[in-house]
Design a protein around this motif. Structure first.
Motif, PDB file in Angstrom:
ATOM      1  N   ALA A   1      12.110  32.545  21.609  1.00  0.00           N
ATOM      2  CA  ALA A   1      13.382  33.263  21.559  1.00  0.00           C
ATOM      3  C   ALA A   1      13.895  33.437  20.135  1.00  0.00           C
ATOM      4  CB  ALA A   1      14.431  32.513  22.390  1.00  0.00           C
ATOM      5  N   GLY A   2      13.244  32.775  19.172  1.00  0.00           N
ATOM      6  CA  GLY A   2      13.714  32.833  17.793  1.00  0.00           C
ATOM      7  C   GLY A   2      14.981  32.031  17.572  1.00  0.00           C
ATOM      8  N   ASP A   3      15.236  31.044  18.433  1.00  0.00           N
ATOM      9  CA  ASP A   3      16.450  30.235  18.351  1.00  0.00           C
ATOM     10  C   ASP A   3      16.127  28.904  17.673  1.00  0.00           C
ATOM     11  OD1 ASP A   3      18.834  28.891  18.709  1.00  0.00           O
ATOM     12  OD2 ASP A   3      19.144  29.631  20.747  1.00  0.00           O
ATOM     13  N   ASP A   4      16.089  28.916  16.340  1.00  0.00           N
ATOM     14  CA  ASP A   4      15.736  27.715  15.593  1.00  0.00           C
ATOM     15  C   ASP A   4      16.755  26.593  15.789  1.00  0.00           C
ATOM     16  OD1 ASP A   4      13.543  29.053  14.616  1.00  0.00           O
ATOM     17  OD2 ASP A   4      14.490  29.603  12.717  1.00  0.00           O
ATOM     18  N   ALA A   5      18.020  26.952  15.908  1.00  0.00           N
ATOM     19  CA  ALA A   5      19.057  25.936  16.049  1.00  0.00           C
ATOM     20  C   ALA A   5      18.875  25.143  17.349  1.00  0.00           C
ATOM     21  CB  ALA A   5      20.434  26.576  16.008  1.00  0.00           C
ATOM     22  N   PHE A   6      18.626  25.864  18.461  1.00  0.00           N
ATOM     23  CA  PHE A   6      18.444  25.131  19.713  1.00  0.00           C
ATOM     24  C   PHE A   6      17.132  24.357  19.695  1.00  0.00           C
ATOM     25  CE2 PHE A   6      17.512  24.518  24.247  1.00  0.00           C
ATOM     26  CZ  PHE A   6      18.686  23.894  24.630  1.00  0.00           C
ATOM     27  N   GLY A   7      16.130  24.892  19.021  1.00  0.00           N
ATOM     28  CA  GLY A   7      14.883  24.140  18.875  1.00  0.00           C
ATOM     29  C   GLY A   7      15.119  22.825  18.163  1.00  0.00           C
ATOM     30  N   ALA A   8      15.957  22.847  17.128  1.00  0.00           N
ATOM     31  CA  ALA A   8      16.293  21.605  16.430  1.00  0.00           C
ATOM     32  C   ALA A   8      17.028  20.646  17.356  1.00  0.00           C
ATOM     33  CB  ALA A   8      17.148  21.916  15.208  1.00  0.00           C
ATOM     34  N   ASN A   9      17.870  21.181  18.232  1.00  0.00           N
ATOM     35  CA  ASN A   9      18.573  20.359  19.204  1.00  0.00           C
ATOM     36  C   ASN A   9      17.589  19.688  20.169  1.00  0.00           C
ATOM     37  OD1 ASN A   9      21.159  19.599  20.654  1.00  0.00           O
ATOM     38  ND2 ASN A   9      20.126  20.728  22.275  1.00  0.00           N
ATOM     39  N   ILE A  10      16.556  20.417  20.573  1.00  0.00           N
ATOM     40  CA  ILE A  10      15.528  19.845  21.442  1.00  0.00           C
ATOM     41  C   ILE A  10      14.778  18.730  20.715  1.00  0.00           C
ATOM     42  CG2 ILE A  10      13.318  20.329  22.582  1.00  0.00           C
ATOM     43  CD1 ILE A  10      15.750  21.253  24.163  1.00  0.00           C
ATOM     44  N   LEU A  11      14.438  18.958  19.466  1.00  0.00           N
ATOM     45  CA  LEU A  11      13.763  17.919  18.690  1.00  0.00           C
ATOM     46  C   LEU A  11      14.638  16.675  18.556  1.00  0.00           C
ATOM     47  CD1 LEU A  11      12.117  20.147  15.955  1.00  0.00           C
ATOM     48  CD2 LEU A  11      10.894  18.721  17.605  1.00  0.00           C
ATOM     49  N   ALA A  12      15.949  16.879  18.457  1.00  0.00           N
ATOM     50  CA  ALA A  12      16.869  15.741  18.415  1.00  0.00           C
ATOM     51  C   ALA A  12      16.835  14.970  19.733  1.00  0.00           C
ATOM     52  CB  ALA A  12      18.281  16.219  18.111  1.00  0.00           C
ATOM     53  N   GLY A  13      16.721  15.703  20.854  1.00  0.00           N
ATOM     54  CA  GLY A  13      16.589  15.039  22.152  1.00  0.00           C
ATOM     55  C   GLY A  13      15.310  14.232  22.242  1.00  0.00           C
ATOM     56  N   MET A  14      14.222  14.780  21.702  1.00  0.00           N
ATOM     57  CA  MET A  14      12.956  14.053  21.690  1.00  0.00           C
ATOM     58  C   MET A  14      13.054  12.814  20.801  1.00  0.00           C
ATOM     59  SD  MET A  14      10.395  17.358  21.438  1.00  0.00           S
ATOM     60  CE  MET A  14       8.876  16.419  21.634  1.00  0.00           C
TER      61      MET A  14
ATOM     62  N   VAL B   1      13.395  14.166  13.527  1.00  0.00           N
ATOM     63  CA  VAL B   1      14.653  14.629  12.938  1.00  0.00           C
ATOM     64  C   VAL B   1      14.385  15.427  11.665  1.00  0.00           C
ATOM     65  CG1 VAL B   1      16.800  13.887  11.853  1.00  0.00           C
ATOM     66  CG2 VAL B   1      16.053  12.812  13.962  1.00  0.00           C
ATOM     67  N   HIS B   2      13.500  14.941  10.826  1.00  0.00           N
ATOM     68  CA  HIS B   2      13.173  15.659   9.592  1.00  0.00           C
ATOM     69  C   HIS B   2      12.554  17.016   9.904  1.00  0.00           C
ATOM     70  CE1 HIS B   2      13.013  11.625   7.164  1.00  0.00           C
ATOM     71  NE2 HIS B   2      14.245  12.023   7.447  1.00  0.00           N
ATOM     72  N   LEU B   3      11.724  17.085  10.940  1.00  0.00           N
ATOM     73  CA  LEU B   3      11.125  18.344  11.357  1.00  0.00           C
ATOM     74  C   LEU B   3      12.207  19.305  11.850  1.00  0.00           C
ATOM     75  CD1 LEU B   3       8.313  19.678  11.708  1.00  0.00           C
ATOM     76  CD2 LEU B   3       8.293  18.784  14.041  1.00  0.00           C
ATOM     77  N   ALA B   4      13.184  18.778  12.598  1.00  0.00           N
ATOM     78  CA  ALA B   4      14.285  19.613  13.100  1.00  0.00           C
ATOM     79  C   ALA B   4      15.105  20.179  11.947  1.00  0.00           C
ATOM     80  CB  ALA B   4      15.173  18.788  14.032  1.00  0.00           C
ATOM     81  N   ARG B   5      15.422  19.349  10.977  1.00  0.00           N
ATOM     82  CA  ARG B   5      16.227  19.805   9.844  1.00  0.00           C
ATOM     83  C   ARG B   5      15.475  20.835   9.012  1.00  0.00           C
ATOM     84  NH1 ARG B   5      18.439  14.256   7.303  1.00  0.00           N
ATOM     85  NH2 ARG B   5      19.112  15.691   5.662  1.00  0.00           N
ATOM     86  N   LYS B   6      14.185  20.668   8.869  1.00  0.00           N
ATOM     87  CA  LYS B   6      13.380  21.631   8.107  1.00  0.00           C
ATOM     88  C   LYS B   6      13.304  22.974   8.821  1.00  0.00           C
ATOM     89  CE  LYS B   6       8.849  22.179   5.894  1.00  0.00           C
ATOM     90  NZ  LYS B   6       7.532  21.528   5.628  1.00  0.00           N
ATOM     91  N   GLY B   7      13.095  22.935  10.142  1.00  0.00           N
ATOM     92  CA  GLY B   7      12.935  24.175  10.894  1.00  0.00           C
ATOM     93  C   GLY B   7      14.219  24.965  11.050  1.00  0.00           C
ATOM     94  N   ALA B   8      15.375  24.278  11.043  1.00  0.00           N
ATOM     95  CA  ALA B   8      16.652  24.960  11.276  1.00  0.00           C
ATOM     96  C   ALA B   8      17.554  24.900  10.045  1.00  0.00           C
ATOM     97  CB  ALA B   8      17.360  24.334  12.469  1.00  0.00           C
ATOM     98  N   SER B   9      16.961  24.768   8.871  1.00  0.00           N
ATOM     99  CA  SER B   9      17.767  24.622   7.656  1.00  0.00           C
ATOM    100  C   SER B   9      18.681  25.819   7.408  1.00  0.00           C
ATOM    101  CB  SER B   9      16.852  24.412   6.449  1.00  0.00           C
ATOM    102  OG  SER B   9      15.952  25.515   6.311  1.00  0.00           O
TER     103      SER B   9
END
Length: 483
Positions: A272-285, A302-310
């Motif tokens: 979907a191109g939704d990097d922010a929600f993807g980062a939220n999912i990574l936070a859940g993981m 967490v570091h992967l989430a921050r990098k992907g949704a910077s």
């Protein structure tokens, strides 16, 4: 009775009045001694059946140690096939087990979603269809047996989500023409939002099938050729529903199923191109890893989430990611890093407005920050109560005051944590009062996680003299956990 596959104690043993009284009072010193004498079981066989060490059984029989863990009581009941009612529990699973065969189909395992899986949108749709269809045809007990195993950890997990940082490839056109428009997508998104709100308040898995069924329907629409904006909207809804399904599974203790849906939600957010929600999912993981005592894995996520949704993360999302980072540092015993990350979370949250971020992160406010930070301080207080218990209590109390009983699951977790803080500080009177409130709050949720946390209060109510109020608190906890 075989030591590795225990059978039932003889009926005449279980009917002995002295054994029934010992079990009812949780006097396992007397109960084990009677089982040895009249049931013909050696100390070693009792230990193996109850998943205890022989030395542990020896100290229990000698009266040097009491059983205070609710989990151990359950293991004793299951290992020795003692009916739940005899030790204050509900009927154990083996008491109500039937011979109904399991369905032939199996839910997709986490490895199906991870091992060299393509990040192409079409593959994400296929995976969603496979996971939800097989999940829907199994009854709840079969799902629990099939999906309660271990989740991926370490390199295996991180390698499976490497594609998160790469651009999503274009969708492959489908043969069949789609039949829905953006209005239907918005309605589906409204349903996803309602499911999320319900789970956030009550927890548990009562609506799991409804969420999975809706996810299956979205996958069906994506199997058709849709207009680009409709397709992106459907993938976004799939991500939202997948995230909720993962949270429900995790809250119910189904670790493998939770990770399967987390990985699916991450792929859907990517499509979907939704990097922010993807980062939220990574936070859940990452949260799942923290509950599994894998702080290093959590930190990597967490570091992967921050990098992907910077470029897309708003203040609330950044604050939430900082708290996950702080949580990992606290679990690793890195106090200075914990305080730094917690300060960064607080600073990020001061920049949050009211309408500038998606609905799914609006829950993260000052109360949530206080609750999460207080929970980490409580973990530190269990090791060093004099240094951290008072600060933990003060922080959690802010969360209790700010979000109130309407917060449901979060309120229950806060109240349980606050009660434990007072036990650690030696304020038994306040601790007992809060325990009563915690039991009442826990009873209003369907969250297995809440009940697990409540079980951690049980040892504080054991062996504290003849106080009637302590005994009442112990009974309240036991009655709820056994229901």
């Amino acid at each position: 009775m075989d030591a590795t596959t225990p059978g039932s104690l003889a009926a005449e043993i279980l009917e002995r009045e002295d054994l029934k009284q010992a079990l009812a009072e949780h006097d396992f010193a007397a109960a084990f001694a009677l089982i040895k004498k009249w049931g013909g079981l050696s100390q070693n066989r009792i230990a193996v059946a109850c998943q205890l060490t022989p030395s542990k059984v020896s100290t229990i029989i000698s009266g040097q140690q009491q059983i205070t863990s609710f989990e151990v009581i359950c293991r004793i009941a299951d290992g020795l096939r003692i009916p739940g009612r005899m030790v204050g529990l509900a009927d154990r699973p083996w008491e109500v087990q039937t011979d109904t065969p399991e369905p032939a189909s199996r839910p997709a395992q986490a490895s199906h979603l991870s091992d060299e899986a393509s990040w192409r949108p079409a593959k994400t749709v296929d995976l969603a269809a496979e996971l939800t269809r097989s999940d829907l045809v199994m009854d709840r007990r079969a799902v629990t047996r099939a999906l309660s195993g271990a989740a991926l950890f370490g390199v295996a997990l991180l390698d499976s989500i490497e594609g998160w940082l790469q651009p999503a490839p274009p969708c492959t056109p489908r043969c069949q023409r789609g039949r829905i428009g953006m209005r239907e997508v918005e309605e589906l998104e409204g349903t996803a939002r309602a499911f999320r709100a319900w789970d956030h308040r009550y927890g548990g898995g009562l609506r799991r099938k409804a969420v999975v069924g809706q996810l299956n329907e979205v996958a069906g629409h994506l199997e058709e050729h849709q207009a680009p904006n409709v397709e992106h909207g459907l993938f976004r809804v799939m991500a939202y529903l997948g995230g909720t399904a993962a949270t429900i599974a995790w809250d119910s203790g189904l670790q493998k199923q939770a990770q399967s849906y987390y990985l699916l939600a991450l792929r859907a957010a990517h499509a979907a191109g939704d990097d922010a929600f993807g980062a939220n999912i990574l936070a859940g993981m990452a949260r799942q890893m923290l509950y599994r005592d894998r702080p290093q894995d959590a930190l990597e996520l967490v570091h992967l989430a921050r990098k992907g949704a910077s470029a897309t993360a708003g203040p609330r999302l950044r604050a939430m990611l900082h708290t996950r980072e702080a949580w990992a540092y606290a679990a690793m015993g890195r106090g200075a890093a914990f305080r730094r990350a917690s300060g960064e979370a607080s600073e990020a949250l001061t920049n949050a407005g009211t309408d500038d971020e998606p609905y799914w992160i609006k829950y993260f406010d000052e109360a949530e920050l206080a609750g999460v930070t207080g929970g980490r301080l409580l973990e530190m207080a269990r090791k060093e109560p004099k240094q951290h218990a008072q600060q933990a209590a003060d922080t959690i109390r802010k969360a209790v005051a700010q979000r109130g009983t309407e917060a449901g699951r979060s309120h229950a977790l806060d109240t349980i944590g606050l009660a434990e803080c007072h036990f650690l500080m030696g304020d038994v009177t306040s601790a007992v009062d809060l325990t009563g409130q915690a039991v009442a709050a826990a009873a209003r949720t369907q969250s297995a996680r809440v009940r697990t946390q409540l079980g951690q209060l049980y040892p504080y109510t054991v062996d504290r003299g003849a106080s009637q109020r302590i005994a009442e608190a112990r009974t309240m906890i036991r009655d709820l956990l056994s229901s």
